[in-house]
Design an enzyme around this catalytic site. Structure first.
Site, PDB file in Angstrom:
ATOM      1  N   GLU A 132      -5.761   4.681  -4.584  1.00  0.00           N
ATOM      2  CA  GLU A 132      -7.218   4.692  -4.761  1.00  0.00           C
ATOM      3  C   GLU A 132      -7.661   5.850  -5.660  1.00  0.00           C
ATOM      4  O   GLU A 132      -8.566   5.691  -6.482  1.00  0.00           O
ATOM      5  CB  GLU A 132      -7.910   4.788  -3.396  1.00  0.00           C
ATOM      6  CG  GLU A 132      -7.460   3.726  -2.406  1.00  0.00           C
ATOM      7  CD  GLU A 132      -6.246   4.146  -1.581  1.00  0.00           C
ATOM      8  OE1 GLU A 132      -5.858   3.387  -0.692  1.00  0.00           O
ATOM      9  OE2 GLU A 132      -5.684   5.234  -1.844  1.00  0.00           O
TER      10      GLU A 132
ATOM     11  N   TYR B 269       7.744   8.883   1.703  1.00  0.00           N
ATOM     12  CA  TYR B 269       6.448   9.439   2.101  1.00  0.00           C
ATOM     13  C   TYR B 269       6.581  10.485   3.204  1.00  0.00           C
ATOM     14  O   TYR B 269       7.416  10.365   4.095  1.00  0.00           O
ATOM     15  CB  TYR B 269       5.541   8.334   2.650  1.00  0.00           C
ATOM     16  CG  TYR B 269       5.054   7.331   1.657  1.00  0.00           C
ATOM     17  CD1 TYR B 269       4.218   7.700   0.610  1.00  0.00           C
ATOM     18  CD2 TYR B 269       5.401   5.978   1.779  1.00  0.00           C
ATOM     19  CE1 TYR B 269       3.757   6.767  -0.297  1.00  0.00           C
ATOM     20  CE2 TYR B 269       4.935   5.037   0.881  1.00  0.00           C
ATOM     21  CZ  TYR B 269       4.114   5.438  -0.153  1.00  0.00           C
ATOM     22  OH  TYR B 269       3.654   4.520  -1.046  1.00  0.00           O
TER      23      TYR B 269
ATOM     24  N   ARG C  99       2.201  -1.854   1.595  1.00  0.00           N
ATOM     25  CA  ARG C  99       3.075  -0.727   1.918  1.00  0.00           C
ATOM     26  C   ARG C  99       3.688  -1.008   3.292  1.00  0.00           C
ATOM     27  O   ARG C  99       3.261  -0.455   4.304  1.00  0.00           O
ATOM     28  CB  ARG C  99       2.304   0.595   1.935  1.00  0.00           C
ATOM     29  CG  ARG C  99       1.687   1.008   0.624  1.00  0.00           C
ATOM     30  CD  ARG C  99       2.746   1.355  -0.427  1.00  0.00           C
ATOM     31  NE  ARG C  99       2.147   1.915  -1.638  1.00  0.00           N
ATOM     32  CZ  ARG C  99       1.645   1.214  -2.639  1.00  0.00           C
ATOM     33  NH1 ARG C  99       1.678  -0.125  -2.575  1.00  0.00           N
ATOM     34  NH2 ARG C  99       1.141   1.797  -3.696  1.00  0.00           N
TER      35      ARG C  99
ATOM     36  N   ASP D 283      -2.738  -0.112 -10.254  1.00  0.00           N
ATOM     37  CA  ASP D 283      -3.972   0.672 -10.155  1.00  0.00           C
ATOM     38  C   ASP D 283      -4.654   0.755 -11.515  1.00  0.00           C
ATOM     39  O   ASP D 283      -5.883   0.720 -11.613  1.00  0.00           O
ATOM     40  CB  ASP D 283      -3.673   2.077  -9.630  1.00  0.00           C
ATOM     41  CG  ASP D 283      -2.985   2.056  -8.282  1.00  0.00           C
ATOM     42  OD1 ASP D 283      -3.284   1.151  -7.477  1.00  0.00           O
ATOM     43  OD2 ASP D 283      -2.136   2.928  -8.025  1.00  0.00           O
TER      44      ASP D 283
ATOM     45  N   ASP E 197       1.697   8.835 -11.947  1.00  0.00           N
ATOM     46  CA  ASP E 197       1.044   7.612 -11.477  1.00  0.00           C
ATOM     47  C   ASP E 197      -0.191   7.267 -12.294  1.00  0.00           C
ATOM     48  O   ASP E 197      -0.538   6.092 -12.438  1.00  0.00           O
ATOM     49  CB  ASP E 197       0.638   7.772 -10.008  1.00  0.00           C
ATOM     50  CG  ASP E 197       1.818   7.622  -9.070  1.00  0.00           C
ATOM     51  OD1 ASP E 197       2.964   7.692  -9.553  1.00  0.00           O
ATOM     52  OD2 ASP E 197       1.598   7.439  -7.861  1.00  0.00           O
TER      53      ASP E 197
END
Length: 314
Positions: free
Chosen positions: A37, A105, A169, A263, A299
């Site tokens: 996001e 993560y 995810r 994204d 990213d």
């Protein structure tokens, strides 16, 4: 306030600089701002639109880094809270010379996972024209999922256009069954849905773009457009107004890192819609930014400013 709004969990990303080494063997890393996001917010801001980001951060070096990066990217932080009791998420990413990189993560129990939804009731929606939603934030905790639903309720009360990227995810969800059920439920509350063909196989049971689109168009009166990403070939659009077409993609000269392409596609959709362009024009821009994204290591490093975008699309 801002014309664009999104909610999520921003992450400090440590990207390996050692080609094709397993994360356990990599020694050299570079730190980036990441998170699906926040990537979209960065791209929207870079193209000259005002953006606000909603989240909760820990009071730690990673949280401070993220806030600094958001300010540097001219993203509003009015709705970001700090929580001294929990930490800010981070992740490791492999560097590969082909294929998708391995990712690990460190986000369970983070500040964002303990997000206090009361901040949502303080949002000024008066200037917001578009909200981008992602399926990642509700995956990080039950608390975040409840806040996400409350946010959707507020958006729809204000009749604001929403885009929704499922962004699967699986490692963040308790079970795949819950992931599919919850994401499809969130999807039916959005105006425009942006799945990929691989996501469609899991969420809908098909990799056929039209079958995926039909599922989402038929499950909800609210959803009016589905845009299915088909990789380098571009994207397929089907809308309730009769639009049914595929927009060709842009071929990347060299693929450096595939993370952030989806994204970037959402950036193209959001900014084009904010500028009153047609859905086909929006998808063409999304394809272009997605192509630029895979040619850069971070990213969101490859997301263009206005001049670079116009030059690339020519």
């Amino acid at each position: 306030m801002s014309e664009f709004l999104t909610i999520g969990e921003p992450i400090s990303l440590f990207a390996s600089e050692d080609d094709d080494k397993e994360l356990k063997d990599a020694l050299n890393f570079h730190k980036y701002l990441a998170g699906a996001e926040v990537n979209v917010a960065v791209g929207v801001s870079r193209l000259g639109h005002s953006a606000q980001y909603i989240t909760s951060l820990g009071e730690d070096p990673f949280g401070d880094f993220i806030k600094d990066q958001l300010h540097e990217n001219k993203i509003g932080t009015d709705y970001i809270t700090s929580n001294p009791d929990y930490w800010t998420a981070f992740q490791l990413k492999q560097k590969v010379t082909h294929g998708d990189p391995g990712i690990f993560y460190f986000r369970k129990g983070s500040a964002a996972a303990h997000f206090d939804q009361s901040i949502l009731d303080k949002i000024d929606f008066s200037d917001v024209k578009l909200v981008h939603l992602s399926g990642i934030f509700p995956a990080i905790s039950d608390q975040a999922s409840k806040a996400f639903q409350h946010f959707i309720d507020l958006i729809n009360e204000h009749n604001i256009t929403t885009t929704f990227d499922p962004n699967l995810r699986p490692q963040l969800w308790a079970t795949q069954e819950k992931m599919v059920k919850d994401l499809n439920n969130f999807a039916k509350q959005a105006d425009i849905i942006l799945p990929g063909v691989a996501e469609g196989k899991i969420l809908v049971g098909s990799e056929d773009p039209e079958t995926i689109a039909d599922f989402y168009l038929n499950q909800s009166e609210k959803t009016h457009t589905v845009i299915v990403k088909v990789g380098a070939d571009g994207a397929y659009i089907k809308s309730k107004d009769g639009t049914n077409t595929t927009i060709s993609g842009y071929r990347a000269d060299k693929v450096v890192d595939t993370v952030g392409a989806g994204d970037g596609f959402a950036v193209g959709i959001a900014t084009a819609l904010l500028e009153g362009k047609t859905i086909s024009e929006a998808v063409k821009r999304g394809n272009a930014i997605g192509s630029l994204a895979v040619q850069a290591p971070g990213d969101n490093d490859g997301y263009p400013d206005r001049a670079k975008l116009e030059s690339y699309m020519k």
